[in-house]
Design a protein around this motif. Structure first.
Motif, mmCIF file in Angstrom:
data_model
loop_
_atom_site.group_PDB
_atom_site.id
_atom_site.type_symbol
_atom_site.label_atom_id
_atom_site.label_comp_id
_atom_site.label_asym_id
_atom_site.label_seq_id
_atom_site.Cartn_x
_atom_site.Cartn_y
_atom_site.Cartn_z
ATOM 1 N N ALA A 156 0.828 -1.204 0.000
ATOM 2 C CA ALA A 156 0.000 0.000 0.000
ATOM 3 C C ALA A 156 0.863 1.254 0.000
ATOM 4 O O ALA A 156 0.621 2.192 -0.770
ATOM 5 N N VAL A 157 1.852 1.277 0.893
ATOM 6 C CA VAL A 157 2.763 2.428 0.927
ATOM 7 C C VAL A 157 3.490 2.555 -0.408
ATOM 8 O O VAL A 157 3.705 3.675 -0.917
ATOM 9 N N SER A 158 3.854 1.425 -1.018
ATOM 10 C CA SER A 158 4.610 1.450 -2.269
ATOM 11 C C SER A 158 3.794 2.026 -3.411
ATOM 12 O O SER A 158 4.250 2.922 -4.131
ATOM 13 N N TYR A 159 2.557 1.532 -3.622
ATOM 14 C CA TYR A 159 1.817 2.024 -4.787
ATOM 15 C C TYR A 159 1.349 3.463 -4.588
ATOM 16 O O TYR A 159 1.274 4.234 -5.553
ATOM 17 N N CYS A 160 1.037 3.865 -3.339
ATOM 18 C CA CYS A 160 0.697 5.275 -3.112
ATOM 19 C C CYS A 160 1.882 6.177 -3.453
ATOM 20 O O CYS A 160 1.721 7.214 -4.124
ATOM 21 N N THR A 161 3.072 5.779 -3.016
ATOM 22 C CA THR A 161 4.269 6.591 -3.257
ATOM 23 C C THR A 161 4.629 6.616 -4.737
ATOM 24 O O THR A 161 4.942 7.678 -5.303
ATOM 25 N N VAL A 162 4.585 5.441 -5.387
ATOM 26 C CA VAL A 162 4.946 5.374 -6.802
ATOM 27 C C VAL A 162 4.010 6.237 -7.641
ATOM 28 O O VAL A 162 4.456 6.972 -8.536
ATOM 29 N N ILE A 163 2.726 6.199 -7.346
ATOM 30 C CA ILE A 163 1.750 6.922 -8.173
ATOM 31 C C ILE A 163 1.969 8.424 -8.096
ATOM 32 O O ILE A 163 2.022 9.115 -9.132
ATOM 33 N N VAL A 200 4.692 10.076 -7.020
ATOM 34 C CA VAL A 200 6.032 10.462 -7.466
ATOM 35 C C VAL A 200 6.104 10.467 -8.989
ATOM 36 O O VAL A 200 6.625 11.419 -9.603
ATOM 37 N N VAL A 201 5.592 9.416 -9.646
ATOM 38 C CA VAL A 201 5.609 9.364 -11.107
ATOM 39 C C VAL A 201 4.781 10.501 -11.695
ATOM 40 O O VAL A 201 5.174 11.128 -12.694
ATOM 41 N N SER A 202 3.641 10.805 -11.083
ATOM 42 C CA SER A 202 2.795 11.879 -11.584
ATOM 43 C C SER A 202 3.509 13.224 -11.529
ATOM 44 O O SER A 202 3.392 14.048 -12.445
ATOM 45 N N VAL A 203 4.265 13.462 -10.447
ATOM 46 C CA VAL A 203 4.994 14.731 -10.321
ATOM 47 C C VAL A 203 6.181 14.776 -11.278
ATOM 48 O O VAL A 203 6.440 15.794 -11.936
ATOM 49 N N VAL A 204 6.913 13.662 -11.371
ATOM 50 C CA VAL A 204 8.105 13.631 -12.229
ATOM 51 C C VAL A 204 7.720 13.807 -13.701
ATOM 52 O O VAL A 204 8.403 14.535 -14.454
ATOM 53 N N LYS A 205 6.649 13.183 -14.129
ATOM 54 C CA LYS A 205 6.238 13.278 -15.536
ATOM 55 C C LYS A 205 5.662 14.648 -15.876
ATOM 56 O O LYS A 205 5.597 15.023 -17.048
ATOM 57 N N GLY A 206 5.221 15.386 -14.871
ATOM 58 C CA GLY A 206 4.717 16.730 -15.121
ATOM 59 C C GLY A 206 3.243 16.769 -15.463
ATOM 60 O O GLY A 206 2.580 15.745 -15.628
ATOM 61 N N LYS A 207 2.742 17.987 -15.579
ATOM 62 C CA LYS A 207 1.321 18.183 -15.859
ATOM 63 C C LYS A 207 1.012 17.888 -17.324
ATOM 64 O O LYS A 207 1.749 18.314 -18.210
ATOM 65 N N PRO A 208 -0.068 17.201 -17.592
ATOM 66 C CA PRO A 208 -0.495 17.038 -18.990
ATOM 67 C C PRO A 208 -1.109 18.333 -19.505
ATOM 68 O O PRO A 208 -1.496 19.212 -18.717
ATOM 69 N N PRO A 209 -1.228 18.485 -20.802
ATOM 70 C CA PRO A 209 -1.812 19.717 -21.358
ATOM 71 C C PRO A 209 -3.265 19.903 -20.910
ATOM 72 O O PRO A 209 -4.028 18.953 -20.778
ATOM 73 N N GLY A 210 -3.628 21.164 -20.689
ATOM 74 C CA GLY A 210 -5.016 21.486 -20.363
ATOM 75 C C GLY A 210 -5.365 21.399 -18.899
ATOM 76 O O GLY A 210 -6.560 21.434 -18.555
ATOM 77 N N VAL A 211 -4.380 21.291 -18.005
ATOM 78 C CA VAL A 211 -4.664 21.207 -16.572
ATOM 79 C C VAL A 211 -5.180 22.549 -16.071
ATOM 80 O O VAL A 211 -4.621 23.611 -16.374
ATOM 81 N N SER A 212 -6.248 22.518 -15.302
ATOM 82 C CA SER A 212 -6.838 23.724 -14.723
ATOM 83 C C SER A 212 -7.199 23.442 -13.271
ATOM 84 O O SER A 212 -7.544 22.305 -12.908
ATOM 85 N N TYR A 213 -7.134 24.485 -12.443
ATOM 86 C CA TYR A 213 -7.481 24.354 -11.035
ATOM 87 C C TYR A 213 -8.751 25.124 -10.681
ATOM 88 O O TYR A 213 -9.058 25.318 -9.508
ATOM 89 N N ASP A 214 -9.460 25.568 -11.678
ATOM 90 C CA ASP A 214 -10.719 26.267 -11.435
ATOM 91 C C ASP A 214 -11.777 25.270 -10.959
ATOM 92 O O ASP A 214 -11.881 24.158 -11.511
ATOM 93 N N PRO A 215 -12.563 25.643 -9.960
ATOM 94 C CA PRO A 215 -13.617 24.727 -9.482
ATOM 95 C C PRO A 215 -14.611 24.406 -10.596
ATOM 96 O O PRO A 215 -14.904 25.246 -11.457
ATOM 97 N N ARG A 216 -15.072 23.179 -10.568
ATOM 98 C CA ARG A 216 -16.054 22.782 -11.581
ATOM 99 C C ARG A 216 -17.367 23.518 -11.362
ATOM 100 O O ARG A 216 -17.851 23.650 -10.234
ATOM 101 N N GLU A 217 -17.953 23.989 -12.428
ATOM 102 C CA GLU A 217 -19.188 24.735 -12.326
ATOM 103 C C GLU A 217 -20.355 23.795 -12.035
ATOM 104 O O GLU A 217 -20.433 22.693 -12.559
ATOM 105 N N ALA A 218 -21.251 24.277 -11.177
ATOM 106 C CA ALA A 218 -22.450 23.513 -10.838
ATOM 107 C C ALA A 218 -23.665 24.189 -11.453
ATOM 108 O O ALA A 218 -23.707 25.405 -11.637
#
Length: 533
Positions: A270-277, A279-297
């Motif tokens: 559990a500790v391994s897959y949480c850490t790997v996921i 870490v890999v996500s940060v190392v690979k960087g953001k994919p195109p089109g990432v936004s932090y705006d709240p989703r509209e309701a």
């Protein structure tokens, strides 16, 4: 747990004018069958040593009495006790309390295995609604809240009268029931409040683990086989069957202590897959089109329900309160060495690791994917956005870790169900379950959860709704139990704190259920039977 007893010497008149010494039971005894007193010392079978001492202590000379008394004091000083039967009552026959050889390491292994799961992989989804500030604040607040209620349960495991509550349901009956008769209205109320949430967390979690484990097996096969593989892949139901068979084989381990090694493996994965996921996500960087705006309701009501669902996701990420008393019940305890001390150390260590896994997973996952994170969570986000530029070995290993962790979590969450079914037999026949019946019970439970996973594949979509009903076990019930059992000074700081947290926990549970129901009504629910995807 081995029952332990101090030798208390009391005068007993054997014939006029002559007094001898006899062994008497001490005022403090730790036991825990079904919240009933353990048999008195007079009715318990005596060990050879106690019989020998009794023969010596009929009219004998004063020097011999003095020597025995001095030896007794010495044994008490070095912390050794005269041992009676290892256990008394039905607890010696049931899977949770059959072995009392647990320790601080076992408690940490079990807590980690039960406290970290794939539900943590959807934590970044809550940040999509709450945003950075409120997301981190709510995650921190709920983490501290459930850590506090966990501490309350550990402290309530041993009562001042010497009774040990090795099952959450028994503590609930004591706290919320006024009487102790078998069919008393108060006992029924205690069962009603806790039985359904506990059984859901046991059977429902195992069913969902079959879905998650079997589905991840399919992903692992697809990753490792690739496009060059010409083998017809098994269906989802067949993968569920493979996972269920592996879980049933592991479930043949007899008791909770015997699966400590399985829990250790589950905690590591559990500790391994949480850490790997993350870490890999940060190392690979953001994919195109990432936004932090709240989703509209679409409406204010929809916005409120999204917030409630986000709080529910955070609350559901922290689980295992329905198992903490059972884990503590596997540890030895005495008046001088209560089990709450090693249990507290093991749990604190485990929760520091849990925090080190979940907080980076939530924060880094939201940073990496933002509003692009799918409803299924971080694992699918990693496959969708970085599956092509990440090695098959790493992605396959991550999937394998999820499968292994699901198998180990299945064992610890199924143990209360095994214990409850065996309790029915031992209560009726007053003897332990034979090996063939114990095996049959575990095969039946595994087959039943497999049937539910195949027959009700939409059960995962109802997890938020039913999980809201189970939420009081984590955030509310322990606070009310503390008030009922410990009886702190009325209107004092502890009394007020527990009342506030208990009421807030119940309100949050109701709101989460309303939010989940609203989401199901507005978004719809695809109901299909016997068609797992």
């Amino acid at each position: 747990m081995e029952e332990v007893m101090e030798l208390n010497v009391s005068p007993v008149t054997t014939r006029p004018g002559i007094k001898s010494q006899a062994i008497a039971a001490p005022p403090f005894r730790l036991h825990c069958p079904s919240m009933s007193r353990s048999p008195s010392l007079d009715s318990a079978p005596k060990s050879p040593r106690s019989s020998f001492t009794s023969r010596l202590m009929t009219p004998i000379s004063s020097p011999m009495k003095k020597a025995i008394t001095n030896m007794q004091g010495y044994l008490e000083e070095v912390g050794q006790f005269t041992k009676l039967e290892p256990q008394q009552g039905q607890d010696a026959w049931l899977p949770i309390t059959e072995s009392r050889n647990g320790n601080v390491y076992y408690s940490a292994f079990h807590t980690l295995s039960s406290g970290i799961g794939v539900q943590a992989l959807i934590l970044p989804l809550s940040f999509v609604t709450l945003g950075w500030t409120w997301g981190i604040a709510c995650l921190s607040l709920i983490f501290l809240w459930q850590w506090y209620t966990l501490w309350l349960l550990i402290q309530m495991h041993e009562s001042e009268s010497g009774i040990r509550y090795s099952r959450y349901l028994r503590l609930s009956i004591t706290a919320f029931g006024k009487g102790r008769r078998a069919y008393d209205l108060g006992e029924k109320r205690g069962k009603l409040l806790a039985l359904f949430p506990i059984m859901y967390l046991s059977g429902g979690t195992c069913t969902i683990l079959i879905m998650i484990g079997g589905g991840t097996m399919k992903i692992f096969f697809d990753i490792m086989c690739g496009e060059t593989c010409h083998v017809t892949p098994p269906t989802a139901a067949e993968w569920y069957l493979v996972f269920a068979c592996a879980a049933i084989i592991l479930a043949q381990l007899p008791n909770l202590n015997s699966i400590a090694g399985v829990s250790l493996i589950g905690a590591i994965t559990a500790v391994s897959y949480c850490t790997v996921i993350w870490v890999v996500s940060v190392v690979k960087g953001k994919p195109p089109g990432v936004s932090y705006d709240p989703r509209e309701a679409n409406s204010d009501m929809a916005k409120l329900c999204n917030i409630l669902n986000a709080l529910g996701i955070i609350a559901f990420a922290f689980r295992g309160h329905n198992l903490v008393l059972e884990i503590q019940g596997t540890m030895p305890s005495s008046s001088k060495h209560p089990s709450r001390l090693p249990m507290g150390r093991g749990v604190n260590f485990a929760y520091l690791i849990i925090a080190a896994c979940l907080f980076p997973l939530a924060i880094a996952g939201y940073w990496a994917y933002g509003n692009l994170i799918p409803e299924s969570g971080m694992l699918d986000a990693l496959y969708n956005h970085h599956g092509n530029d990440t090695s098959k070995l790493l992605t396959g290993l991550t999937s394998l870790f999820v499968v292994i962790n699901s198998l180990s979590s299945y064992q610890i969450y199924a143990m209360p169900a095994f214990d409850n079914m065996e309790f029915r037999y031992t209560s009726k026949f007053n003897k332990p379950c034979p090996w063939w019946l114990r095996t049959g019970i575990r095969v039946f439970f595994g087959s039943f959860t497999f049937f539910l996973a195949v027959a009700l594949p939409f059960l995962r979509d109802l997890a938020g709704l039913i999980g809201g009903i189970a939420l009081p076990i984590t955030l509310a019930y322990p606070c009310f139990m503390w008030i009922q059992i410990k009886k702190p000074p009325k209107y004092g700081a502890i009394w007020s704190l527990n009342w506030i947290l208990g009421v807030l926990g119940m309100v949050l549970s109701i709101l989460v259920v309303i939010g989940a129901t609203w989401s199901i009504v507005t978004m719809g629910l695809e109901i299909h039977f016997f068609k797992p995807q």
